[in-house]
Design a protein around this motif. Sequence first.
Motif, short mmCIF file in Angstrom:
data_model
loop_
_atom_site.label_atom_id
_atom_site.label_comp_id
_atom_site.label_asym_id
_atom_site.label_seq_id
_atom_site.Cartn_x
_atom_site.Cartn_y
_atom_site.Cartn_z
N GLN A 365 -8.05 -59.00 -17.96
CA GLN A 365 -8.04 -59.95 -16.93
C GLN A 365 -6.53 -59.29 -16.11
OE1 GLN A 365 -9.61 -61.98 -17.20
NE2 GLN A 365 -9.39 -63.67 -15.38
N GLU A 366 -5.93 -58.66 -17.04
CA GLU A 366 -4.21 -58.36 -16.53
C GLU A 366 -3.87 -57.44 -17.37
OE1 GLU A 366 -1.47 -61.50 -14.86
OE2 GLU A 366 -0.19 -59.63 -14.71
N VAL A 367 -2.84 -56.67 -17.55
CA VAL A 367 -2.26 -55.87 -18.13
C VAL A 367 -0.71 -55.95 -17.27
CG1 VAL A 367 -2.40 -53.61 -19.17
CG2 VAL A 367 -3.86 -54.25 -19.02
N LYS A 368 0.36 -56.01 -18.50
CA LYS A 368 1.77 -56.22 -18.04
C LYS A 368 2.72 -55.33 -18.74
CE LYS A 368 5.46 -59.49 -16.88
NZ LYS A 368 5.44 -61.62 -16.88
N VAL A 369 2.92 -53.96 -18.05
CA VAL A 369 3.33 -53.18 -19.05
C VAL A 369 5.26 -54.00 -18.79
CG1 VAL A 369 4.63 -51.12 -19.17
CG2 VAL A 369 2.91 -51.42 -18.11
N LEU A 370 5.28 -54.12 -20.11
CA LEU A 370 6.74 -54.92 -20.41
C LEU A 370 7.90 -54.01 -20.40
CD1 LEU A 370 5.55 -57.58 -23.02
CD2 LEU A 370 5.63 -57.73 -20.53
N GLY A 371 7.53 -52.70 -20.67
CA GLY A 371 8.59 -51.61 -21.06
C GLY A 371 8.20 -50.16 -21.86
N SER A 372 9.00 -49.22 -21.34
CA SER A 372 8.68 -48.16 -22.05
C SER A 372 10.08 -47.92 -22.01
CB SER A 372 7.70 -46.93 -21.70
OG SER A 372 6.82 -47.43 -21.11
N TYR A 373 10.54 -47.37 -23.93
CA TYR A 373 11.85 -47.46 -23.73
C TYR A 373 11.79 -46.62 -25.07
CZ TYR A 373 9.72 -51.27 -26.78
OH TYR A 373 9.11 -51.86 -27.74
N PRO A 374 13.20 -45.87 -25.35
CA PRO A 374 13.73 -44.61 -26.59
C PRO A 374 12.58 -45.46 -27.92
CG PRO A 374 14.65 -45.10 -24.69
CD PRO A 374 14.57 -45.88 -24.54
N VAL A 375 12.56 -44.73 -29.32
CA VAL A 375 13.07 -45.45 -29.83
C VAL A 375 14.04 -45.75 -31.15
CG1 VAL A 375 11.54 -45.28 -32.70
CG2 VAL A 375 10.15 -44.65 -30.69
N ALA A 376 14.36 -46.72 -31.45
CA ALA A 376 14.76 -46.94 -31.71
C ALA A 376 16.12 -45.79 -32.95
CB ALA A 376 15.20 -47.88 -32.91
N ILE A 377 17.62 -45.54 -32.81
CA ILE A 377 17.97 -44.45 -33.25
C ILE A 377 19.14 -44.94 -34.77
CG2 ILE A 377 19.51 -41.99 -33.01
CD1 ILE A 377 18.27 -42.06 -30.16
N ALA A 378 18.77 -43.95 -35.40
CA ALA A 378 19.93 -44.66 -36.69
C ALA A 378 20.46 -45.94 -36.82
CB ALA A 378 21.04 -43.62 -36.75
#
Lengths: 378, 378
Positions: A365-378
């Motif tokens: 119905q709808e696709v919302k991109v909530l975000g693309s972000y760096p995987v957590a580090i240490a």
Amino acid sequence: MKSKTPKTKQPAEKKAPEQPGLDLATLRERIDGIDRHIQELIAERAQFANQVGKAKGKLAAAVDYYRPEREAQVLRRVVDRNDGPLNDEVLVRLFREIMSACLAQQEPLKIGYLGPEGTHSQQAVYKHFGHSIHGLPLSSIEEVFQEVEAGHADFGVVPVENSTQGTIQSTLDMFLTSKLKICGEVELRVHQHLLSRNGRIEDIERVYSHPQSFAQCKAWLRQYLPKAEKIPVSSNAEAARRARNAEDAAAIAGISAANVYGLKSVAGPIEDRPDNTTRFLVIGRELFPPSGNDRTSLLVFIKDQPGALYHVLAPFAKHGLSMNRIESRPGHTGLWQYAFFIDVSGHVHEEAMRHAVDELDEYAQEVKVLGSYPVAIA
Amino acid sequence: MKSKTPKTKQPAEKKAPEQPGLDLATLRERIDGIDRHIQELIAERAQFANQVGKAKGKLAAAVDYYRPEREAQVLRRVVDRNDGPLNDEVLVRLFREIMSACLAQQEPLKIGYLGPEGTHSQQAVYKHFGHSIHGLPLSSIEEVFQEVEAGHADFGVVPVENSTQGTIQSTLDMFLTSKLKICGEVELRVHQHLLSRNGRIEDIERVYSHPQSFAQCKAWLRQYLPKAEKIPVSSNAEAARRARNAEDAAAIAGISAANVYGLKSVAGPIEDRPDNTTRFLVIGRELFPPSGNDRTSLLVFIKDQPGALYHVLAPFAKHGLSMNRIESRPGHTGLWQYAFFIDVSGHVHEEAMRHAVDELDEYAQEVKVLGSYPVAIA
């Protein structure tokens, strides 16, 4: 230190060989020389950071040139280069602080979080942004979203998964209507301690705790308290409260409960897995470019029909993107019956992810991109 | 940056001149090179720190080779060398973290403090010892003393002066009987904010606060809210509570009250003097050598007789030692009628102070050296 790619650099040990002949005064002299050098380099780094700021506009505020993908790359290189003796976590913290200080020269970042001060959320803010920021403790997750939307805060930090409570639905639900983007994630270790009135392990006959905390400390308990009775209660706070009332009882809880309930730490941290964490999301108004190791969070609205879940998952499998998490939520409107929160490896600006999202979009119905972000580090 | 002694070193600006031609990619490359270099130096520093530890004994715990006077000297040099662009406070924080990480390689320091987590005391602990320590939140000042005495904590951090409440008598009174020594002091800035329900300055007709907070923000109020009515109340928490109930009222309080009482920050920090601080003492089991800029805290028991105060003060004046603070306490036993807590510039291992203390000792019932410790830095 994690395993890393081979490199030609000599290990750090070679540079500071064991010289048993060095006396304390000489050692200190060497350290003073190193400190002077580090300080010069930090000053130089701050100068260059200033120029980055100016390249973006005269006396730019930190928010104008803060680049989470760039910070993630810098920190990954720090981990990759690390040959000891300090561990990755400590080095990442030091470099976060250096970057934080360099960034804050004109106007520091304003970060909203779920207050009050001293909570895990505040710890997550400092862990991710360093201490050269202006923290805004707010009274609810909703308010964190509002303050970022209104521009009173540059970014917000909200908890999203908690190892004892699971997913924090109220955070996910905010994304149903909010236009904010996820710009980062922070993982915070949660430590368990064994607490009792007198702090002596030999007096302990019974241990109170939440079933999940028992599960987290199973091996430790088997080794050190095999005969003690394990009594599950509704929360770790309740466990601490009960342990307060008897000499022969103990509780498994966070160390802060020791203070609140007047208990002593018998041992800790006692969790079996060192990766017992709480996860937070960093929310902002912008989507940032890829860092090279990113995660994408999607919100997918679909009609309830046979094979719905399969259709949601297929595009990612087809494009070789691994899914880290999926969570379904009942719908609030007539437009759609279900919403799925999905975390997938990759960035929406990357080819494979773009194709997968496009294909998903045709079905959903709808696709919302909530975000693309760096995987957590240490 | 404070004014400092002349030096021959070129200012940092010379090393990273403004090169408007440098594009973002080049700037980042330069920064990456600097980071690599900083990391190598930090690793080398950690190696040398390890050798200092080994010089003191195989795999020494941090407490065995922690030297507050040495740390103070290192940090003073950092301040002295600082040519910008980062300010002294930020640089001192970075170097404290580096030292903290280097020290914690075997077994980190255990620091007891007045909990719960998130209090000013915890902030003071991190400010003084860095984050590579194990913090123990305790439920009372008395317990902090007990845990250090028993060796469960290596050091303790206790508040001793608060800009709104003045001297914290319960801390001073602990020294009447405790054998612990003062090994350091920490100063923490306390910020005042103007808080109201809607956060709009134009709606404010009345401001509530504690009289001392009004005094701290006098100039700001005169400039920005000359016409608002100022209503003194018993505490800043009470002020925030009252501000919550009216659209046209505001409170002066710490930012954390904004969260607790659901208020918004209108402006802050608004205190007139940037040195609005709370002072903490670091307590331990040992007296450390001079750092070159120290303070000595004495507890002097004397009989109440004419000229008593004069006799207490005279030896310091005679030996050119400046007194920073004096506080009298009524006696608890028949042995003496008064106790004076005195802070003087200098260290008891220095000639002048030793003479002054000896002379004072002849007059007083008893002179107890509570500690000689480096003056707080940044």
